[in-house]
Design a protein around this motif. Structure first.
Motif, PDB file in Angstrom:
ATOM      1  N   ILE A 117       9.277  -3.814  -8.318  1.00 23.67           N
ATOM      2  CA  ILE A 117       7.879  -4.115  -7.981  1.00 23.67           C
ATOM      3  C   ILE A 117       7.620  -3.821  -6.504  1.00 23.67           C
ATOM      4  CG2 ILE A 117       6.243  -6.025  -7.670  1.00 23.67           C
ATOM      5  CD1 ILE A 117       7.337  -7.196 -10.299  1.00 23.67           C
ATOM      6  N   LYS A 118       8.544  -4.237  -5.636  1.00 26.45           N
ATOM      7  CA  LYS A 118       8.361  -3.987  -4.202  1.00 26.45           C
ATOM      8  C   LYS A 118       8.403  -2.491  -3.897  1.00 26.45           C
ATOM      9  CE  LYS A 118       9.857  -8.431  -2.515  1.00 26.45           C
ATOM     10  NZ  LYS A 118      10.701  -9.194  -1.628  1.00 26.45           N
ATOM     11  N   LEU A 119       9.317  -1.765  -4.553  1.00 26.76           N
ATOM     12  CA  LEU A 119       9.393  -0.325  -4.322  1.00 26.76           C
ATOM     13  C   LEU A 119       8.149   0.391  -4.833  1.00 26.76           C
ATOM     14  CD1 LEU A 119      13.136   0.364  -5.187  1.00 26.76           C
ATOM     15  CD2 LEU A 119      12.062   0.483  -2.946  1.00 26.76           C
ATOM     16  N   LEU A 120       7.643  -0.018  -5.991  1.00 24.49           N
ATOM     17  CA  LEU A 120       6.441   0.603  -6.534  1.00 24.49           C
ATOM     18  C   LEU A 120       5.232   0.306  -5.651  1.00 24.49           C
ATOM     19  CD1 LEU A 120       5.420   2.325  -8.869  1.00 24.49           C
ATOM     20  CD2 LEU A 120       4.885   0.222 -10.082  1.00 24.49           C
ATOM     21  N   ARG A 121       5.129  -0.927  -5.172  1.00 29.98           N
ATOM     22  CA  ARG A 121       4.025  -1.260  -4.260  1.00 29.98           C
ATOM     23  C   ARG A 121       4.121  -0.455  -2.968  1.00 29.98           C
ATOM     24  NH1 ARG A 121       3.855  -7.751  -5.011  1.00 29.98           N
ATOM     25  NH2 ARG A 121       2.743  -7.740  -6.996  1.00 29.98           N
ATOM     26  N   ASN A 122       5.352  -0.276  -2.490  1.00 31.56           N
ATOM     27  CA  ASN A 122       5.555   0.521  -1.280  1.00 31.56           C
ATOM     28  C   ASN A 122       5.144   1.969  -1.537  1.00 31.56           C
ATOM     29  OD1 ASN A 122       6.362   1.356   1.258  1.00 31.56           O
ATOM     30  ND2 ASN A 122       8.483   1.625   0.649  1.00 31.56           N
ATOM     31  N   LEU A 124       3.053   3.138  -3.947  1.00 32.71           N
ATOM     32  CA  LEU A 124       1.612   3.246  -4.187  1.00 32.71           C
ATOM     33  C   LEU A 124       0.789   2.882  -2.961  1.00 32.71           C
ATOM     34  CD1 LEU A 124       1.324   1.777  -7.788  1.00 32.71           C
ATOM     35  CD2 LEU A 124       1.270   4.174  -7.093  1.00 32.71           C
ATOM     36  N   GLY A 125       1.374   2.154  -2.031  1.00 32.95           N
ATOM     37  CA  GLY A 125       0.661   1.737  -0.829  1.00 32.95           C
ATOM     38  C   GLY A 125       0.570   2.816   0.238  1.00 32.95           C
ATOM     39  N   GLN A 126       1.173   3.956   0.002  1.00 30.72           N
ATOM     40  CA  GLN A 126       1.104   5.038   0.985  1.00 30.72           C
ATOM     41  C   GLN A 126      -0.287   5.670   0.951  1.00 30.72           C
ATOM     42  OE1 GLN A 126       4.348   7.592  -0.038  1.00 30.72           O
ATOM     43  NE2 GLN A 126       5.890   6.147   0.666  1.00 30.72           N
ATOM     44  N   SER A 127      -0.588   6.403   1.979  1.00 30.30           N
ATOM     45  CA  SER A 127      -1.931   6.977   2.095  1.00 30.30           C
ATOM     46  C   SER A 127      -2.179   8.029   1.014  1.00 30.30           C
ATOM     47  CB  SER A 127      -2.114   7.600   3.479  1.00 30.30           C
ATOM     48  OG  SER A 127      -1.313   8.758   3.583  1.00 30.30           O
ATOM     49  N   GLN A 132      -1.161  13.321  -2.062  1.00 27.27           N
ATOM     50  CA  GLN A 132      -1.696  14.649  -2.356  1.00 27.27           C
ATOM     51  C   GLN A 132      -0.711  15.749  -1.991  1.00 27.27           C
ATOM     52  OE1 GLN A 132      -5.494  15.108  -0.421  1.00 27.27           O
ATOM     53  NE2 GLN A 132      -6.504  15.605  -2.338  1.00 27.27           N
ATOM     54  N   LYS A 133       0.057  15.551  -0.944  1.00 25.97           N
ATOM     55  CA  LYS A 133       1.003  16.563  -0.493  1.00 25.97           C
ATOM     56  C   LYS A 133       2.217  16.682  -1.420  1.00 25.97           C
ATOM     57  CE  LYS A 133      -0.148  16.088   4.373  1.00 25.97           C
ATOM     58  NZ  LYS A 133       0.322  15.633   5.681  1.00 25.97           N
ATOM     59  N   ARG A 134       2.523  15.644  -2.155  1.00 28.39           N
ATOM     60  CA  ARG A 134       3.700  15.661  -3.024  1.00 28.39           C
ATOM     61  C   ARG A 134       3.436  16.497  -4.276  1.00 28.39           C
ATOM     62  NH1 ARG A 134       4.621   9.672  -2.204  1.00 28.39           N
ATOM     63  NH2 ARG A 134       6.264   9.630  -0.661  1.00 28.39           N
ATOM     64  N   GLU A 135       4.508  17.117  -4.753  1.00 26.83           N
ATOM     65  CA  GLU A 135       4.425  17.829  -6.023  1.00 26.83           C
ATOM     66  C   GLU A 135       4.691  16.833  -7.147  1.00 26.83           C
ATOM     67  OE1 GLU A 135       6.912  21.241  -6.182  1.00 26.83           O
ATOM     68  OE2 GLU A 135       6.444  21.816  -4.134  1.00 26.83           O
TER      69      GLU A 135
END
Length: 146
Positions: A117-122, A124-127, A132-135
């Motif tokens: 949960i903490k990793l997913l929040r981290n 998803l919490g990115q800008s 958008q830059k990630r493939e």
């Protein structure tokens, strides 16, 4: 293992411990204490087999003369008492061991849920620009592999 690998491992463990909640840390301590208790009961069960083997080999009470109330019991009854005691200790040890193992599995899944949960929040919490830059293949590999 090289020093660099040990350092990376210790840093990863310290980071993971920092992410675990206070309740999770207390549960880990309880699990460690339960494991120590299981080890103690294992030791008691190993020690308790000695009188039974002694009685089976010698068939007399010469080794039990230091305990006053055991002098009046005949060897077959004493063997029965020692056997029942050994089975009782062994069953208690097995029960505690099974409960400790099941608690370890429960605790592992609970901590895994907290960390995910903490990793997913981290993640998803990115800008939005970072996402958008990630493939998409990088994201799929990230969640499937780890």
């Amino acid at each position: 293992m090289s020093n660099l690998e040990r350092e990376k491992l210790s840093n990863a463990i310290i980071t993971l411990i920092g992410w675990v909640s206070r309740r999770g840390k207390i549960s880990i301590i309880k699990l460690c204490l339960a494991s120590i208790i299981v080890g103690f009961f294992e030791l008691i069960s190993i020690i308790s087999i000695a009188p039974i083997l002694n009685l089976l080999n010698s068939n007399n009470l010469s080794s039990f003369t230091s305990i006053p109330f055991l002098n009046s019991i005949e060897p077959t009854r004493l063997l029965l008492i020692c056997g029942v005691t050994f089975v009782f200790i062994l069953s208690i040890t097995s029960f505690i061991k099974v409960k400790t193992i099941s608690y370890g599995h429960f605790l592992s899944s609970e901590i895994g849920q907290q960390l995910s949960i903490k990793l997913l929040r981290n993640f998803l919490g990115q800008s939005f620009l970072t996402h958008q830059k990630r493939e998409s293949s990088e994201i799929i590999n990230l969640f499937n592999y780890h």
